[in-house]
Design a protein around this motif. Structure first.
Motif, short mmCIF file in Angstrom:
data_model
loop_
_atom_site.label_atom_id
_atom_site.label_comp_id
_atom_site.label_asym_id
_atom_site.label_seq_id
_atom_site.Cartn_x
_atom_site.Cartn_y
_atom_site.Cartn_z
N ALA A 82 0.86 -1.19 0.00
CA ALA A 82 0.00 0.00 0.00
C ALA A 82 0.88 1.23 0.00
CB ALA A 82 -0.93 0.01 1.21
N GLY A 83 0.27 2.38 -0.12
CA GLY A 83 1.00 3.64 -0.17
C GLY A 83 0.81 4.29 -1.51
N TYR A 119 -14.85 -2.68 -7.67
CA TYR A 119 -13.44 -2.35 -7.48
C TYR A 119 -13.23 -0.84 -7.46
CZ TYR A 119 -11.66 -7.10 -7.85
OH TYR A 119 -11.38 -8.41 -7.61
N LEU A 120 -12.45 -0.39 -6.49
CA LEU A 120 -12.08 1.02 -6.39
C LEU A 120 -10.75 1.24 -7.11
CD1 LEU A 120 -12.51 3.86 -5.09
CD2 LEU A 120 -11.13 3.02 -3.16
N VAL A 159 -9.22 -4.19 -0.45
CA VAL A 159 -8.26 -5.28 -0.62
C VAL A 159 -8.33 -5.77 -2.06
CG1 VAL A 159 -7.51 -7.56 0.15
CG2 VAL A 159 -8.64 -6.01 1.76
N ASN A 160 -7.17 -5.99 -2.67
CA ASN A 160 -7.13 -6.57 -4.01
C ASN A 160 -6.22 -7.79 -3.96
OD1 ASN A 160 -7.29 -7.14 -6.70
ND2 ASN A 160 -6.68 -5.11 -7.42
N ARG A 161 -6.84 -8.95 -4.09
CA ARG A 161 -6.11 -10.22 -4.02
C ARG A 161 -6.54 -11.07 -5.22
NH1 ARG A 161 -5.55 -13.98 1.47
NH2 ARG A 161 -3.78 -15.21 0.70
N LYS A 172 -2.34 -6.26 -14.11
CA LYS A 172 -3.07 -5.01 -14.32
C LYS A 172 -4.29 -4.95 -13.40
CE LYS A 172 -4.95 -2.21 -18.10
NZ LYS A 172 -5.23 -2.17 -19.55
N ARG A 173 -4.99 -6.06 -13.25
CA ARG A 173 -6.17 -6.08 -12.38
C ARG A 173 -5.77 -5.96 -10.91
NH1 ARG A 173 -11.09 -9.36 -15.10
NH2 ARG A 173 -10.61 -8.85 -17.27
N LEU A 174 -4.61 -6.50 -10.57
CA LEU A 174 -4.12 -6.38 -9.19
C LEU A 174 -3.64 -4.97 -8.88
CD1 LEU A 174 -2.16 -9.74 -8.87
CD2 LEU A 174 -4.12 -9.05 -7.47
N GLY A 175 -3.49 -4.13 -9.89
CA GLY A 175 -3.03 -2.76 -9.69
C GLY A 175 -4.11 -1.81 -9.21
N ARG A 176 -5.36 -2.28 -9.20
CA ARG A 176 -6.43 -1.44 -8.67
C ARG A 176 -6.39 -1.42 -7.14
NH1 ARG A 176 -11.31 -4.34 -11.79
NH2 ARG A 176 -10.06 -6.13 -11.11
N ALA A 177 -7.01 -0.41 -6.56
CA ALA A 177 -7.00 -0.31 -5.09
C ALA A 177 -7.69 -1.50 -4.45
CB ALA A 177 -7.65 0.99 -4.65
#
Length: 508
Positions: A280-281, A393-394, A315-317, A332-337
């Motif tokens: 995160a960050g 997804y955010l 959470v994106n897992r 790319k999909r894991l790059g979302r918040a």
């Protein structure tokens, strides 16, 4: 029936169920004598002794106790020894300049201050009723076998006071309650599937939003804490190999350090198909996520949150529906918040700002009712981030508040501008974040001088007298004038534009 939730619940369970299990392996390379391996029975004893010693000092329930420390077993113990018996722990960023630490200690009203021995120069400027150096004064802090006075518990009481940079020149004290922290730890543990076989490497500073709640969650489940004092990519890999690490939390810069360490590592990278790294960050580039999964073989989990939200919001897992996608599309999909964590509600207002509701949101800002009312308007917490919420997804696209996130740390643009403006040669200044591969965003100052000769290096050096090193500009550019609106407001979007052109979002 009703029972108050409290952070001591996590230590009480560990002591009851896993008394002889190793709780923490302390950092071996530190200026204070390391504690070595400490069992949960002994960790609980030392936390109780700390509480009893605070009783003896006359620190009341609700009294503030500040600690300025790198990661250490002493800091881990203090999360329980201070808050567990009703006091308020104030974990202070050890990277801050002396003036910043002094402000936090004075603003919080801390009666007790504990300082890492590497930070002893703070003793010249930081004052409180009781000041101790960790390691040198362990007997006064953690020694003895006294029984602490019982505390009935109050889940609405403030457990920690965490100072964070934001839209003001001074950091704000975020009041997090026992209920906030308890629920964050439980929900975080659920989403990261923590269990009693987990081994956490503390690659995240524990002062940072209380280590995102992992000191509580891992303790409550009887996992093992491995203390890492200073981040180094090769050392991270060595500790993973030595201790069988299974989980880490980290800012993007730590991910980069691990990848750099892996490039020099001889043999198979440790932790493949075992380690999960929670990041995160700021969202790392898609390519970095791909490299973590391919080169390190670690599971990549992304979260989004703020100190004010304890911090977990989304959470994106990896999910099974993505199994047939190619690795680039998966990354790319894991790059979302991510998706809202259990118990979190997300909304986007008409201005595009991300609003959230949850039981982990702050109780308020310490002695700042106006700002508290502003961020909690309408019974939603206003994050200050711009984004979109689609298909559950955010995605964070813009930072509406004037904050730069560099290496996972918040930097107030206003605070840096104040420091630069105190230099006699600076007539006007605007501070922005620009994309950077390593740090996410680079603190950049755009300066208009009064005509006096001054160099970028001089201005950066000047800032170091007022600010922590990570807050100081890494880049200074000189302009003839700053773009302004008709009412005289600096148009930072115009200053950012040449640096962010080609980016699909205005955060990095």
């Amino acid at each position: 029936m009703f029972y108050d939730l409290g952070v001591r619940d996590f230590l009480d369970r560990a002591e009851s169920v896993y008394p002889d299990r190793i709780a923490v392996v302390d950092e071996p390379d530190q200026p204070a004598a390391p504690w070595g391996e400490v069992t949960y029975r002994e960790l609980a004893r030392r936390a109780g002794a700390q509480a009893a010693n605070l009783d003896a000092l006359g620190v009341p329930v609700g009294g503030r106790v500040a600690i300025v420390s790198h990661n250490s077993a002493r800091l881990l113990t203090s999360f329980f020894g201070v808050s567990g018996w009703g006091r308020v722990l104030v974990p202070v960023n050890f990277r801050l300049a002396a003036a910043e630490v002094r402000y936090i200690v004075e603003h919080s009203g801390a009666e007790v201050v504990m300082i890492d021995p590497e930070l002893k120069p703070l003793l010249d400027t930081v004052t409180a009723k009781h000041v101790y150096v960790l390691g040198e004064h362990d007997e006064q802090i953690f020694g003895g076998d006294g029984e602490p006075r019982p505390w009935a518990g109050d889940e609405s009481a403030t457990a920690t006071l965490n100072y964070t940079s934001g839209t003001t020149a001074r950091p704000k004290g975020v009041q997090l309650t026992h209920r906030n922290l308890w629920l964050n730890a439980a929900v975080f543990g659920l989403h990261t599937t923590l269990n009693d076989n987990d081994v956490l490497l503390h690659t995240l500073p524990m002062f940072h939003a209380n280590g995102w709640g992992m000191p509580y969650a891992v303790t409550g489940l009887g996992g093992r804490h491995i203390v890492l004092r200073k981040v180094d990519g090769t050392e991270i890999l060595r500790r993973i190999e030595e201790h069988g690490v299974t989980i880490m939390c980290a800012a993007p810069a730590v991910v980069t350090a691990a990848l750099d360490g892996a490039a020099k590592w001889e043999g198979e990278v440790p932790g493949r198909d075992r380690v999960r790294i929670v990041v995160a960050g700021a969202p790392p580039p898609t390519r970095t996520i791909e490299r973590v999964r391919a080169e390190l073989g670690w599971e990549f989990i992304q979260i989004y949150g703020l100190t004010e939200t304890s911090p977990l919001l989304t959470v994106n897992r990896f999910r099974s529906e993505w199994a047939d996608l190619d690795p680039h599309e998966q990354a790319k999909r894991l790059g979302r918040a991510g998706t809202p964590a259990l118990g979190v509600r997300v909304s986007i207002d008409t201005d595009g700002e991300v609003l959230v509701q949850s039981n982990m949101n702050l109780d308020g800002y310490w002695e700042n009712p106006e700002e508290t009312a502003r961020v909690q308007e309408g019974n939603w917490f206003h994050t200050g981030d711009g984004g979109s919420f689609t298909d559950g997804y955010l995605t964070i696209a813009d930072r509406k508040k004037d904050v730069i996130i560099t290496g996972g740390e918040n930097v107030s643009s206003i605070e840096v501008e104040d420091a630069l403006s105190s230099h006699p040669a600076v007539r006007e200044v605007a501070v922005i974040g620009i994309p950077d591969q390593k740090w996410g965003e680079l603190v950049t100052a755009l300066v208009v001088t009064d005509g006096s000769p001054v160099t970028a290096e001089e201005l950066i050096t000047h800032c170091r007298d007022y600010l922590a090193g990570y807050k100081c500009p890494k880049r200074v550019e000189f302009l003839d004038e700053l773009p302004r609106t008709a009412t005289g407001k600096i148009q930072k979007f115009k200053l950012r534009k040449p640096f962010w052109d080609g980016q699909d979002r205005q955060v990095n």
